[in-house]
Enzyme design. Sequence first.
Site, PDB file in Angstrom:
ATOM      1  N   LYS A 116      19.580 -65.124  57.480  1.00  0.00           N
ATOM      2  CA  LYS A 116      19.276 -64.368  58.704  1.00  0.00           C
ATOM      3  C   LYS A 116      20.040 -64.934  59.905  1.00  0.00           C
ATOM      4  O   LYS A 116      20.100 -64.336  60.962  1.00  0.00           O
ATOM      5  CB  LYS A 116      17.776 -64.372  58.975  1.00  0.00           C
ATOM      6  CG  LYS A 116      16.962 -63.635  57.900  1.00  0.00           C
ATOM      7  CD  LYS A 116      15.479 -63.681  58.200  1.00  0.00           C
ATOM      8  CE  LYS A 116      14.601 -63.159  57.079  1.00  0.00           C
ATOM      9  NZ  LYS A 116      14.510 -61.684  57.015  1.00  0.00           N
ATOM     10  N   LYS A 171      11.223 -51.747  64.891  1.00  0.00           N
ATOM     11  CA  LYS A 171      10.186 -51.907  65.920  1.00  0.00           C
ATOM     12  C   LYS A 171      10.826 -52.084  67.297  1.00  0.00           C
ATOM     13  O   LYS A 171      10.390 -51.500  68.288  1.00  0.00           O
ATOM     14  CB  LYS A 171       9.293 -53.116  65.591  1.00  0.00           C
ATOM     15  CG  LYS A 171       8.505 -52.931  64.300  1.00  0.00           C
ATOM     16  CD  LYS A 171       7.881 -54.239  63.789  1.00  0.00           C
ATOM     17  CE  LYS A 171       7.471 -54.054  62.328  1.00  0.00           C
ATOM     18  NZ  LYS A 171       7.185 -55.324  61.651  1.00  0.00           N
ATOM     19  N   THR A 225      12.804 -54.776  59.228  1.00  0.00           N
ATOM     20  CA  THR A 225      11.891 -53.796  59.815  1.00  0.00           C
ATOM     21  C   THR A 225      11.653 -54.110  61.288  1.00  0.00           C
ATOM     22  O   THR A 225      11.308 -53.219  62.061  1.00  0.00           O
ATOM     23  CB  THR A 225      10.545 -53.761  59.062  1.00  0.00           C
ATOM     24  OG1 THR A 225      10.161 -55.095  58.755  1.00  0.00           O
ATOM     25  CG2 THR A 225      10.660 -52.955  57.781  1.00  0.00           C
ATOM     26  N   LYS A 246      11.677 -63.340  63.217  1.00  0.00           N
ATOM     27  CA  LYS A 246      11.645 -63.018  61.788  1.00  0.00           C
ATOM     28  C   LYS A 246      11.470 -64.336  61.054  1.00  0.00           C
ATOM     29  O   LYS A 246      11.507 -65.395  61.663  1.00  0.00           O
ATOM     30  CB  LYS A 246      12.924 -62.316  61.351  1.00  0.00           C
ATOM     31  CG  LYS A 246      14.202 -63.012  61.845  1.00  0.00           C
ATOM     32  CD  LYS A 246      15.461 -62.220  61.516  1.00  0.00           C
ATOM     33  CE  LYS A 246      15.719 -61.025  62.400  1.00  0.00           C
ATOM     34  NZ  LYS A 246      15.419 -59.750  61.795  1.00  0.00           N
ATOM     35  N   ARG A 247      11.305 -64.276  59.718  1.00  0.00           N
ATOM     36  CA  ARG A 247      11.236 -65.514  58.969  1.00  0.00           C
ATOM     37  C   ARG A 247      12.517 -66.325  59.177  1.00  0.00           C
ATOM     38  O   ARG A 247      13.587 -65.749  59.391  1.00  0.00           O
ATOM     39  CB  ARG A 247      11.051 -65.203  57.460  1.00  0.00           C
ATOM     40  CG  ARG A 247       9.679 -64.701  57.106  1.00  0.00           C
ATOM     41  CD  ARG A 247       8.597 -65.698  57.471  1.00  0.00           C
ATOM     42  NE  ARG A 247       8.864 -66.994  56.879  1.00  0.00           N
ATOM     43  CZ  ARG A 247       8.589 -67.323  55.612  1.00  0.00           C
ATOM     44  NH1 ARG A 247       8.010 -66.455  54.816  1.00  0.00           N
ATOM     45  NH2 ARG A 247       8.865 -68.526  55.170  1.00  0.00           N
ATOM     46  N   HIS A 282      13.030 -55.738  47.044  1.00  0.00           N
ATOM     47  CA  HIS A 282      13.152 -56.060  48.465  1.00  0.00           C
ATOM     48  C   HIS A 282      14.224 -57.090  48.777  1.00  0.00           C
ATOM     49  O   HIS A 282      14.356 -57.506  49.925  1.00  0.00           O
ATOM     50  CB  HIS A 282      11.838 -56.589  49.020  1.00  0.00           C
ATOM     51  CG  HIS A 282      10.754 -55.567  49.035  1.00  0.00           C
ATOM     52  ND1 HIS A 282      10.503 -54.762  50.113  1.00  0.00           N
ATOM     53  CD2 HIS A 282       9.872 -55.206  48.087  1.00  0.00           C
ATOM     54  CE1 HIS A 282       9.496 -53.957  49.831  1.00  0.00           C
ATOM     55  NE2 HIS A 282       9.099 -54.207  48.608  1.00  0.00           N
TER      56      HIS A 282
END
Length: 798
Positions: free
Chosen positions: A539, A645, A641, A533-534, A345
């Site tokens: 990110k 969504k 992910t 998100k985290r 992952h």
Amino acid sequence: MFKTKEEFKYEFSKRIIEQYGRTVEESHITEKMMILESMVRDYASVNWAMTKMQVRNNHQKQVHYFSMEFLIGRLLVNNMMNLGIYDIAKEGLADYDINIHELEELESDAGLGNGGLGRLAACFMDSLASLSYPAFGHTIRYEYGFFEQKIEDGYQIELPDQWLRLGNIWEVRKPKHACEVKFWGRVEWDGQKQKWRHVNAECIRAVPYDVPIVGNNTTVTNTLRLWKPEPSDHFPKGKNFRLYLQEVNDICQNLYPDDSTPAGKFLRLKQQYFFVAAGLNSIVRAHLRIYPDLSNFHEKNVIQLNDTHPVLVIPELMRILIDDYNYEWDDAWHIVTNTCAYTNHTILAEALEKWPIDMMQNLLPRVYQIVDEIHKRFNGYVKMQTNNDERILNRVMILKDGQVYMAHMAIAGSFSVNGVALLHSNILKDREMKDFSDIFPGKFNNKTNGITHRRWLVYSNPELTELLKNTIGKEWIAHPERLSDLRRYIDDSILQNKFLNVKYQRKIDLANYIKEHNGIEVDVNSIFDIQVKRLHAYKRQLLNVMHIIYLYQRMKQDPSFRIYPHTYIFGAKAAPSYYFAKKVIKLINSVADVVNNDPDTNKYLKVVFIANYGVTIAEHIIPAADVSEQISLAGKEASGTSNMKFMMNGAITLGTLDGANVEIAERVGDKNAVIFGLKVDEINRIKDSHSYHAWDYYNNDMRIRKVVDSLTDGSWGQSREEFRLIFDELMGHNDEYLLLADFDSYVKAQERINDLYQNKELWAHMCLRNIAESGYFSSDRTIEEYVQDIWHLERVKK
Ligand code: AZC
């Protein structure tokens, strides 16, 4: 079981009286909730028992999904909807003047995970059951889920997440399936039996708590098995009792305990072995209840290793086969390597686990011996395959520099290795794990992630679901690829208006949530631009904040410059010991304080940080988004992910060509996603040639300079030192994630959003196109691919 509203009401009131000795009217709201849950659980339990029997009687192969994380969220609505009893219950309760939504809100969110990997596991369980495939999940029954996040004075505060406060109605304790897990001690050669023995071990009992995973519109109900540690009857001789109890409890206290200390590391390794050993024990025993031996184990079981955390399955299954069932090494290896498959992952180095050899040797002496043997034999194999190339051997070894490389063992011991989006799988194959893919051609494959459209569209966005049903019927619910039927209608202006209206309703809902929880008034007509998100440097939430700062500074400086009103919304938890990430949270909140309270600009710009982001909150946030921020540095986000969504709920992706964004952009076409930033090959070139200099961007771009300077000039708070860490990350450490390099192109992408949004017709067209193309990203598609290419399962037979 109740089939009508009247039957439901009768059963409901009967249970309340039996359980609590009160009438429905007199009972407390939590009692009502728990009775409703117990009714739903019992409703599902008939199917649950049947499924187990059918799988057993038909000798069907099953998949066992081993994962340290399952972020399942709430189950009540999901299970009622999947069972098709939601409306009956809702109406029955309404007759008692009970609003079902109030009961729903009392359920705690089972947050047994950190992020994407854990939520993926939960989506997979839903799809497996809904597609009628036999499946088991295995994990730990954590006492506390991922921490509860509060924001105080802009800082993240962590509180224990007491998800079991009201008990957990869904689980069933199964003491008869309990087993012993052995730690510590040493190995001894038993000359008589010609075998190694593990002696003086400390045993801990593992007791399973089974949770039914209810499929949608099928009788298939699978099991998520949560393993709980308990004291063993074989209490370790001479050991301090209290200490022992403490050690037992520690295993299930928290997910990923702080591993910055050796004690934390031991605990993490202990957790991993604990649920791996317990899970395997139960699978082996179940197998032997049907078959005489384990020779066909791999024909009836496939084990998917969700990242490296459960990779001890490989040596542990070897140990069971060799020590407990007398298999020869080669036969055991054949079974193991035909049973296990591994999903990667992330390529971030810090997430690729390595365990100090002496630690594993002490904690798991027999397992370590086997790891050592796997290592030696693997070395032999590699030498053979590479004509004794020492350089390759050095790179792929399982044991090196005093550590056990878990990913290397995972690849050596699995028949399949997959990444989670095309780009990521290619990076694994061609770069990060190239040596391995040369040694094992054909082992590497891609399975692009997916999300369950049931939870993420049908249940969390009933308004949009209704609109879709009215437009294209409901085939897409069972066959999400049929969302493509919407393609024909995306230019229909009536539908466009209806869609915009649904979006508006959901934005009102989120605006109310924000008003209630943050005390901030946001403009429902503004663009809801959301990044949830985290929190992680790669990110690049920081890039988002930097852009907000730029907009603010520019509007302050130039009264003629105004943007279309924007609400920038964030939600993110930072790992408790990740200081940089926590500072970014503080920065978001500090910028929000200034910007939201500035009358010159706050009609145009608002910033909101929603605390405690998790599955349940996501269900409110995602349907309300206009823009989906997916801005990681290309090559770093394995898949993502939330991007899927958001897309499925009709938001436009504003993203880099990273992870599954690439596939989203490809499917919706250039015009229906806003893509910016450096691409992977450009980044590789920059990194490989060491040609990046953050200071050049600072010196050459006034906008960047002003934004960066504001971090240390007191613009966002009391002390100039508050955000020094962030400044240093950018300017002192040469901006590892290339924020400054992507800044200009991000500004332009935001400007594109600004323009596009003002053309309502075009915007609605784009959103509808996204929905129409989102069926591919249902986890039903992903699961079918795993089933066809890796697991080879058949649907549960009657
Ligand atoms: C995440 C990845 O970061 C994300 O890109 C991916 O979509 C998700 O897994 C599901 O595959 N990884 C994690 O949550 N955790 C680790 C350790 O990788």
